[in-house]
Motif scaffolding. Structure first.
Motif, mmCIF file in Angstrom:
data_model
loop_
_atom_site.group_PDB
_atom_site.id
_atom_site.type_symbol
_atom_site.label_atom_id
_atom_site.label_comp_id
_atom_site.label_asym_id
_atom_site.label_seq_id
_atom_site.Cartn_x
_atom_site.Cartn_y
_atom_site.Cartn_z
ATOM 1 N N THR A 193 16.850 -11.326 0.604
ATOM 2 C CA THR A 193 16.843 -10.017 -0.297
ATOM 3 C C THR A 193 16.028 -9.042 0.339
ATOM 4 O OG1 THR A 193 17.014 -11.642 -2.138
ATOM 5 C CG2 THR A 193 16.451 -9.483 -2.653
ATOM 6 N N PHE A 194 15.010 -9.349 0.784
ATOM 7 C CA PHE A 194 13.923 -8.001 1.325
ATOM 8 C C PHE A 194 14.821 -7.342 2.512
ATOM 9 C CE2 PHE A 194 10.166 -10.953 0.110
ATOM 10 C CZ PHE A 194 10.035 -10.399 -0.937
ATOM 11 N N GLN A 195 15.342 -8.299 3.347
ATOM 12 C CA GLN A 195 16.195 -7.691 4.449
ATOM 13 C C GLN A 195 17.364 -7.019 3.700
ATOM 14 O OE1 GLN A 195 16.973 -11.334 6.940
ATOM 15 N NE2 GLN A 195 16.879 -10.045 8.581
ATOM 16 N N LEU A 196 18.091 -7.310 2.847
ATOM 17 C CA LEU A 196 19.372 -6.701 2.314
ATOM 18 C C LEU A 196 18.954 -5.117 1.961
ATOM 19 C CD1 LEU A 196 22.178 -6.705 1.533
ATOM 20 C CD2 LEU A 196 21.366 -7.747 -0.711
ATOM 21 N N PHE A 197 17.741 -5.277 1.216
ATOM 22 C CA PHE A 197 17.188 -3.985 0.540
ATOM 23 C C PHE A 197 16.341 -3.374 1.472
ATOM 24 C CE2 PHE A 197 18.696 -6.187 -3.169
ATOM 25 C CZ PHE A 197 19.216 -5.022 -3.983
ATOM 26 N N ASP A 198 16.126 -3.613 2.734
ATOM 27 C CA ASP A 198 15.342 -2.985 3.840
ATOM 28 C C ASP A 198 13.951 -2.822 3.279
ATOM 29 O OD1 ASP A 198 14.661 -1.802 6.264
ATOM 30 O OD2 ASP A 198 15.150 0.222 5.651
ATOM 31 N N ALA A 199 13.483 -3.684 2.639
ATOM 32 C CA ALA A 199 12.041 -3.545 1.835
ATOM 33 C C ALA A 199 10.960 -4.247 2.758
ATOM 34 C CB ALA A 199 12.191 -4.318 0.468
ATOM 35 N N GLY A 200 9.835 -3.658 2.550
ATOM 36 C CA GLY A 200 8.758 -4.142 3.101
ATOM 37 C C GLY A 200 7.490 -3.833 2.617
ATOM 38 N N LEU A 201 5.957 -4.187 2.786
ATOM 39 C CA LEU A 201 4.917 -3.829 2.227
ATOM 40 C C LEU A 201 4.125 -2.880 3.281
ATOM 41 C CD1 LEU A 201 3.714 -7.078 0.692
ATOM 42 C CD2 LEU A 201 5.041 -5.100 -0.586
ATOM 43 N N VAL A 202 3.057 -2.238 2.748
ATOM 44 C CA VAL A 202 2.325 -1.303 3.759
ATOM 45 C C VAL A 202 1.039 -2.179 4.398
ATOM 46 C CG1 VAL A 202 2.956 0.839 2.854
ATOM 47 C CG2 VAL A 202 1.146 -0.475 1.914
ATOM 48 N N ALA A 203 0.788 -3.379 3.791
ATOM 49 C CA ALA A 203 -0.500 -4.229 4.275
ATOM 50 C C ALA A 203 -0.246 -5.396 3.917
ATOM 51 C CB ALA A 203 -1.614 -3.444 3.931
ATOM 52 N N LEU A 232 1.030 -2.582 -2.859
ATOM 53 C CA LEU A 232 1.129 -2.361 -1.396
ATOM 54 C C LEU A 232 2.444 -1.811 -1.358
ATOM 55 C CD1 LEU A 232 -1.227 -5.064 0.001
ATOM 56 C CD2 LEU A 232 -1.627 -2.682 -0.324
ATOM 57 N N THR A 233 3.485 -2.015 -2.299
ATOM 58 C CA THR A 233 4.843 -1.274 -2.055
ATOM 59 C C THR A 233 4.825 0.002 -1.846
ATOM 60 O OG1 THR A 233 5.488 -3.316 -3.412
ATOM 61 C CG2 THR A 233 6.941 -1.501 -3.096
ATOM 62 N N PRO A 234 5.511 0.562 -0.759
ATOM 63 C CA PRO A 234 5.567 1.914 -0.437
ATOM 64 C C PRO A 234 6.818 2.596 -1.232
ATOM 65 C CG PRO A 234 6.550 0.670 1.410
ATOM 66 C CD PRO A 234 6.125 -0.407 0.147
ATOM 67 N N LYS A 235 6.909 3.898 -1.415
ATOM 68 C CA LYS A 235 7.763 4.443 -2.219
ATOM 69 C C LYS A 235 9.462 4.041 -1.591
ATOM 70 C CE LYS A 235 9.199 9.186 -2.838
ATOM 71 N NZ LYS A 235 9.035 10.868 -2.605
ATOM 72 N N GLY A 236 10.056 3.940 -2.743
ATOM 73 C CA GLY A 236 11.683 3.626 -2.443
ATOM 74 C C GLY A 236 11.708 2.009 -2.278
ATOM 75 N N ASN A 237 10.497 1.455 -2.324
ATOM 76 C CA ASN A 237 10.904 -0.101 -2.112
ATOM 77 C C ASN A 237 10.816 -1.068 -3.233
ATOM 78 O OD1 ASN A 237 10.593 -0.837 1.489
ATOM 79 N ND2 ASN A 237 10.389 1.210 0.751
ATOM 80 N N PHE A 238 10.352 -0.642 -4.359
ATOM 81 C CA PHE A 238 10.087 -1.444 -5.599
ATOM 82 C C PHE A 238 11.300 -2.339 -6.091
ATOM 83 C CE2 PHE A 238 6.531 1.475 -5.814
ATOM 84 C CZ PHE A 238 5.652 0.674 -6.235
ATOM 85 N N LEU A 239 12.448 -1.986 -5.945
ATOM 86 C CA LEU A 239 13.511 -2.502 -6.102
ATOM 87 C C LEU A 239 13.917 -3.535 -5.351
ATOM 88 C CD1 LEU A 239 15.851 -3.051 -8.107
ATOM 89 C CD2 LEU A 239 17.355 -1.528 -6.548
ATOM 90 N N GLY A 240 13.612 -3.664 -4.038
ATOM 91 C CA GLY A 240 13.798 -4.683 -2.882
ATOM 92 C C GLY A 240 12.771 -5.705 -3.337
ATOM 93 N N ILE A 241 11.523 -5.167 -3.225
ATOM 94 C CA ILE A 241 10.303 -6.179 -3.430
ATOM 95 C C ILE A 241 10.461 -6.888 -4.655
ATOM 96 C CG2 ILE A 241 7.896 -6.279 -3.732
ATOM 97 C CD1 ILE A 241 8.559 -5.759 -0.919
ATOM 98 N N ILE A 242 10.543 -6.333 -5.868
ATOM 99 C CA ILE A 242 10.851 -6.884 -7.335
ATOM 100 C C ILE A 242 11.825 -8.001 -7.193
ATOM 101 C CG2 ILE A 242 11.254 -6.560 -9.760
ATOM 102 C CD1 ILE A 242 9.499 -4.248 -9.425
ATOM 103 N N LEU A 243 13.027 -7.600 -6.587
ATOM 104 C CA LEU A 243 14.284 -8.639 -6.549
ATOM 105 C C LEU A 243 13.765 -9.701 -5.504
ATOM 106 C CD1 LEU A 243 17.494 -6.104 -6.669
ATOM 107 C CD2 LEU A 243 16.761 -7.719 -8.406
ATOM 108 N N GLY A 244 13.363 -9.409 -4.598
ATOM 109 C CA GLY A 244 13.056 -10.656 -3.602
ATOM 110 C C GLY A 244 11.992 -11.579 -4.095
ATOM 111 N N VAL A 245 11.131 -11.220 -4.923
ATOM 112 C CA VAL A 245 10.292 -12.176 -5.535
ATOM 113 C C VAL A 245 11.189 -12.816 -6.743
ATOM 114 C CG1 VAL A 245 8.044 -12.349 -7.283
ATOM 115 C CG2 VAL A 245 8.386 -10.760 -5.082
#
Length: 481
Positions: free
Chosen positions: A297-307, A320-333
Motif C-alpha cells: 500500500t505504501f508503494q502504491l501511494f508512493d508514501a514514506g516518512l521523513v525520519a 513524521l509524514t510529509p506533505k501529500g503522504n497522509f492518505l498513503g501512510i494511513i491506508l498502509g497502516v
C-alpha cells in the motif's frame, strides 16, 4: 517453576550463548547508539518536512540546513555515542575523529560507517589505556592522555579517510542497489518474510537501526521521504494480531490483549505483541501478511516518512509524514491491520487446541505449583526472595526504553499498592543493568543474551509484561518478605 525447569535453565546458562543471543546483543548495541540521538534525527526530519521545495513551508534559505545536518551532525553524533559506549569520554572523542575522516572521504551520509568507526575508536583507546594502566609516571598523566588520543586519532583519521571509508561506501552501495532492485521489481513487500519473524525474535533493532534507517536517511536527502522507514516499523500488523486475540483468543488473551493494544499502537512498544505470536507460532503468518500488504500500500501511494519513527507508534508515524503522504501512510497502516486481523482470526478459529478451559486450568495449576514449591527452590528460580532481602529489581530489554520501562513501571505500582517499600525497581538496556541487582527480569527470548553479561545474577524470565505468573509469584514472595 519445577526443579527440572531450574536444572534446565541452569544448564542453559552454562552452555555456549546462542547465535540469536549474540545477534540480539549486536542489535541492542546499534539501538543504543541511535536512541540517545533520536531527537536530533527528528529535528532534521522536521526541517526536511517543512523547508525543502516539496515541504509544507518551502524556504530556500532554511533548506540549506538539511544537507550539512545529515552529512556531518548525525553521523558524528552516532560515532561519538558509539565510542563513548565502548571507551568512555576518551572513546567518544576517538570515535568522532574517525567519523570525520569517513565523512570527508565519502559522497553519501556515513551512518553505517559511523556505527562502525565509533565503537572501533572507543575500543582502540580503551585497549591503549589498559596497556598503560598503573604505568604512567606521576605528573605525566595529562600529557600522555592527550598525546595518545592525538596520535592514535591521527592514525585512525587517515585510515578512515583512505581505506575504511571507501570499503564501507562500497558495501553500502551494494546493499542499496540490492534493495532498490527489489523496489523496482515490485517485490519490496517480500521483506516482511524477514522483518516480522526477526521482530518476534527481538532482532528488529538489527534490521531497523542497522539497515533501513541509514538507507532511509540517504533516500530522504534526495527525495524528501523514504519508504524504508516504514517497512519494519508499521504498527498495523501487530494491531491486527492483538485485535484478533481480543475477539477470538482464549480468556487470558482476551483479557490482556486490549491493554497491549493501547501500549503497542499508541505507545509504540511493539514488544507487547511478540508473546502472542510465540503463544501460537502460526499467527506469524498473519503479521507477515499484514506487513506485506502494508508495504504494498505504501508503494502504491508512493508514501514514506521523513525520519525513522521511534517508538513506532501511530503518533510518530503521523508526526513524521510529509506533505501529500497522509492518505498513503494511513491506508498502509489500516490495510496492514485489517489483513493481519483477518488472517490471524482465521488461524485462531481453526486452531482451538490452546483456547479451551484445560489450557487455562493448566496455567493456573502451574502458578500454584510454582508458589507451593517454596523457598528452597526460589533461590535458584525467582531470586530467593524469601531467603534474602531484595533491595534492587532491574527490568531489562533490548534498548532499555520500551518493554522494560513498561514492566518496571507496572511492577513498581503494584509494590506501591501493596505498601511494599524499600525496593528499587528500574529499567535498563541489558548491558547497563547494575551488577548489584538482586533480580533481573527479562523476556525469555533474551535470557541467553542476559547471561552473556550476568553469569552470577538471578534472572527471572517472563513471557508477558502484563500479568505474567512469575511476576505474580515474585510479588507474592515480596509480600511475605
Amino acid at each position: 517453576m519445577s526443579t527440572q525447569t531450574v536444572m534446565e535453565q541452569t544448564a542453559v546458562s552454562k552452555s555456549k550463548p546462542s547465535t540469536r543471543a549474540k545477534i540480539q546483543a549486536m542489535g541492542g548495541f546499534l539501538t543504543n547508539m541511535v536512541l540517545p540521538n533520536i531527537g536530533a534525527f527528528i529535528a532534521w526530519g522536521i526541517v526536511t518536512a517543512l523547508f525543502i521545495p516539496t515541504g509544507w513551508l518551502p524556504n530556500e534559505y532554511l533548506a540549506k540546513l538539511v544537507g550539512p545536518t545529515i552529512t556531518y551532525l548525525l553521523p558524528l553524533l552516532l560515532a561519538y555515542t558509539g565510542g563513548r559506549m565502548v571507551g568512555g569520554q576518551r572513546g567518544a572523542v576517538m570515535g568522532a575523529i574517525g567519523a570525520i575522516g569517513l565523512i570527508i572521504g565519502s559522497d553519501i551520509p556515513m551512518f553505517l560507517g559511523a556505527m562502525v568507526i565509533g565503537p572501533v575508536g572507543g575500543w582502540v583507546i580503551k585497549r591503549f589505556d589498559n596497556l598503560l594502566e598503573n604505568k604512567i609516571p606521576a605528573g605525566f598523566e595529562m600529557v600522555i592522555n592527550n598525546f595518545s588520543i592525538g596520535i592514535l586519532g591521527f592514525i585512525l583519521l587517515l585510515l578512515s579517510y583512505t581505506i575504511i571509508g571507501p570499503v564501507i561506501e562500497a558495501a553500502n552501495e551494494m546493499v542499496t542497489a540490492a534493495i532498490k532492485a527489489l523496489v523496482e521489481t515490485g517485490f519490496l513487500p517480500l521483506l516482511s518474510l524477514v522483518n516480522e519473524p526477526a521482530k518476534v525474535l527481538f532482532l528488529n533493532n538489527v534490521i531497523d537501526q542497522g539497515i533501513y534507517y541509514p538507507l532511509g536517511m540517504q533516500e530522504t536527502l534526495k527525495m524528501g521521504k523514504s519508504i524504508y522507514f516504514t517497512v519494519a516499523s508499521n504498527p498495523g500488523p501487530g494491531l491486527g494480531l492483538l485485535l484478533a486475540y481480543t475477539v477470538f483468543g482464549n480468556k487470558i488473551s482476551r483479557r490482556t490483549a486490549p491493554g497491549a493494544i493501547i501500549i503497542h499502537f499508541l505507545g509504540g512498544i511493539h514488544e507487547l505483541y511478540f508473546p502472542y505470536v510465540l503463544m501460537k507460532p502460526l499467527t506469524i503468518i498473519g503479521v507477515i501478511a499484514g506487513g506485506m500488504s502494508g508495504i504494498a500500500t505504501f508503494q502504491l501511494f508512493d508514501a514514506g516518512l521523513v525520519a525513522g519513527p521511534s517508538p513506532g507508534s501511530i503518533f510518530a508515524y503521523l508526526a513524521l509524514t510529509p506533505k501529500g503522504n497522509f492518505l498513503g501512510i494511513i491506508l498502509g497502516v489500516l490495510v496492514a491491520t485489517v489483513v493481519s486481523f483477518l488472517v490471524t482470526s482465521l488461524i485462531l478459529k481453526l486452531d482451538r487446541k490452546g483456547d479451551d478451559e484445560a489450557a487455562l486450568t493448566e496455567s493456573i495449576e502451574k502458578s500454584k505449583t510454582m508458589k507451593s514449591e517454596g523457598k528452597q527452590v526460589f533461590h535458584q528460580s525467582t531470586a530467593d526472595a524469601a531467603a534474602k532481602k531484595i533491595n534492587k529489581i532491574s527490568f531489562a530489554c533490548d534498548a532499555g526504553a520500551g518493554s522494560s520501562a513498561l514492566g518496571a513501571t507496572t511492577f513498581r505500582r503494584k509494590l506501591q499498592k501493596e505498601n511494599i517499600e524499600g525496593i528499587e525497581v528500574k529499567h535498563y538496556r541489558i548491558e547497563d543493568v547494575p551488577k548489584d541487582s538482586d533480580i533481573i527480569v527479562v523476556h525469555k527470548n533474551l535470557y541467553d543474551r542476559t547471561r552473556l553479561s550476568f553469569e552470577n545474577n538471578e534472572i527471572i524470565t517472563i513471557e508477558n509484561y502484563i500479568g505474567d505468573p512469575k511476576l505474580v509469584k515474585l510479588l507474592s514472595d515480596l509480600k511475605e518478605q
